[in-house]
Write an enzyme that holds these catalytic residues in place. Sequence first.
Site, mmCIF file in Angstrom:
data_model
loop_
_atom_site.group_PDB
_atom_site.id
_atom_site.type_symbol
_atom_site.label_atom_id
_atom_site.label_comp_id
_atom_site.label_asym_id
_atom_site.label_seq_id
_atom_site.Cartn_x
_atom_site.Cartn_y
_atom_site.Cartn_z
ATOM 1 N N ASP A 114 0.863 -1.183 0.000
ATOM 2 C CA ASP A 114 0.000 0.000 0.000
ATOM 3 C C ASP A 114 0.904 1.240 0.000
ATOM 4 O O ASP A 114 1.386 1.653 -1.050
ATOM 5 C CB ASP A 114 -0.941 -0.071 1.208
ATOM 6 C CG ASP A 114 -1.915 1.096 1.267
ATOM 7 O OD1 ASP A 114 -2.050 1.812 0.270
ATOM 8 O OD2 ASP A 114 -2.558 1.284 2.318
ATOM 9 N N ASP A 170 -7.003 -8.310 6.807
ATOM 10 C CA ASP A 170 -7.980 -8.040 7.866
ATOM 11 C C ASP A 170 -8.410 -6.584 7.904
ATOM 12 O O ASP A 170 -7.757 -5.701 7.363
ATOM 13 C CB ASP A 170 -7.362 -8.352 9.235
ATOM 14 C CG ASP A 170 -6.349 -7.282 9.658
ATOM 15 O OD1 ASP A 170 -5.393 -7.050 8.890
ATOM 16 O OD2 ASP A 170 -6.525 -6.667 10.719
HETATM 17 P P1 IMP Z 1 2.114 -0.537 3.638
HETATM 18 O O1 IMP Z 1 3.206 -0.509 4.687
HETATM 19 O O2 IMP Z 1 1.255 0.713 3.689
HETATM 20 O O3 IMP Z 1 2.611 -0.840 2.246
HETATM 21 O O4 IMP Z 1 1.100 -1.663 4.029
HETATM 22 C C1 IMP Z 1 1.523 -2.939 4.229
HETATM 23 C C2 IMP Z 1 0.626 -3.723 5.174
HETATM 24 O O5 IMP Z 1 -0.561 -3.033 5.537
HETATM 25 C C3 IMP Z 1 0.163 -4.965 4.472
HETATM 26 O O6 IMP Z 1 1.064 -6.020 4.685
HETATM 27 C C4 IMP Z 1 -1.187 -5.209 5.107
HETATM 28 O O7 IMP Z 1 -1.069 -6.002 6.251
HETATM 29 C C5 IMP Z 1 -1.697 -3.853 5.460
HETATM 30 N N1 IMP Z 1 -2.627 -3.335 4.426
HETATM 31 C C6 IMP Z 1 -2.367 -2.427 3.466
HETATM 32 N N2 IMP Z 1 -3.433 -2.210 2.672
HETATM 33 C C7 IMP Z 1 -4.412 -3.016 3.162
HETATM 34 C C8 IMP Z 1 -5.770 -3.273 2.742
HETATM 35 O O8 IMP Z 1 -6.330 -2.732 1.774
HETATM 36 N N3 IMP Z 1 -6.452 -4.183 3.495
HETATM 37 C C9 IMP Z 1 -5.897 -4.835 4.563
HETATM 38 N N4 IMP Z 1 -4.639 -4.629 4.961
HETATM 39 C C10 IMP Z 1 -3.897 -3.732 4.274
HETATM 40 MG MG MG Z 2 -2.960 -6.028 8.382
#
Ligand code: IMP
Ligand code: MG
Length: 184
Positions: A114, A170
Amino acid sequence: MPSAAEVRARTGGHEVRRIVYPEAEIAGRVADMGREIAAAYPANEDLLILGTLKGSFIFVADLVRHIARPLHVDFIVAASYGTGTVSSGNVRLVYDPEAAIAGRHVLLVEDIIDSGKTIDRLVPLLRERGPRSLELCALLHKHVAPRLALEPRWVGFDAPEEFLVGYGLDHSENFRNLPFIASL
Ligand code: IMP
Ligand code: MG
């Protein structure tokens, strides 16, 4: 496709907005990725699959069964979201794997990229330990992060910019057991 009643039985009455990736579509894509990953690494060199918990637990379980070669599996736990749907950006390392990293091919397996903050936190930490190679595989990629410390070599699906649940993902610990991926 599951009926609305089947979905509600699993979610405790919650409606999901729409099913974004049905179970069969995920299964087909994961099988292809497993075959591609198996072909990418020399058969006689150590491969460590390093899943990010908790979100990737189902993906890793399915993926490794399609990687037809010797490998080891471990997990790393980084937490950033708290209970909301927006990344706090403060990524804490909650569990650090026992598995040796030095000299081995390491494939980091993420459920979803994300903001990219989790990857940006984990990649330098793993690189410091001297892996023979470090690659990234993500089931879902939202393509919102401006640039990542490591670009994924394998991506399952380019995901919409929506909050997704199911197949390990989740919201406040709910919905991980949905066999499909849905938008909340
Ligand atoms: P980032 O650090 O923002 O790239 O997000 C990474 C982590 O956030 C992922 O491994 C997920 O566990 C959680 N995450 C990000 N986007 C979503 C979503 O749309 N639904 C659920 N969990 C998310
Ligand atoms: Mg999560």
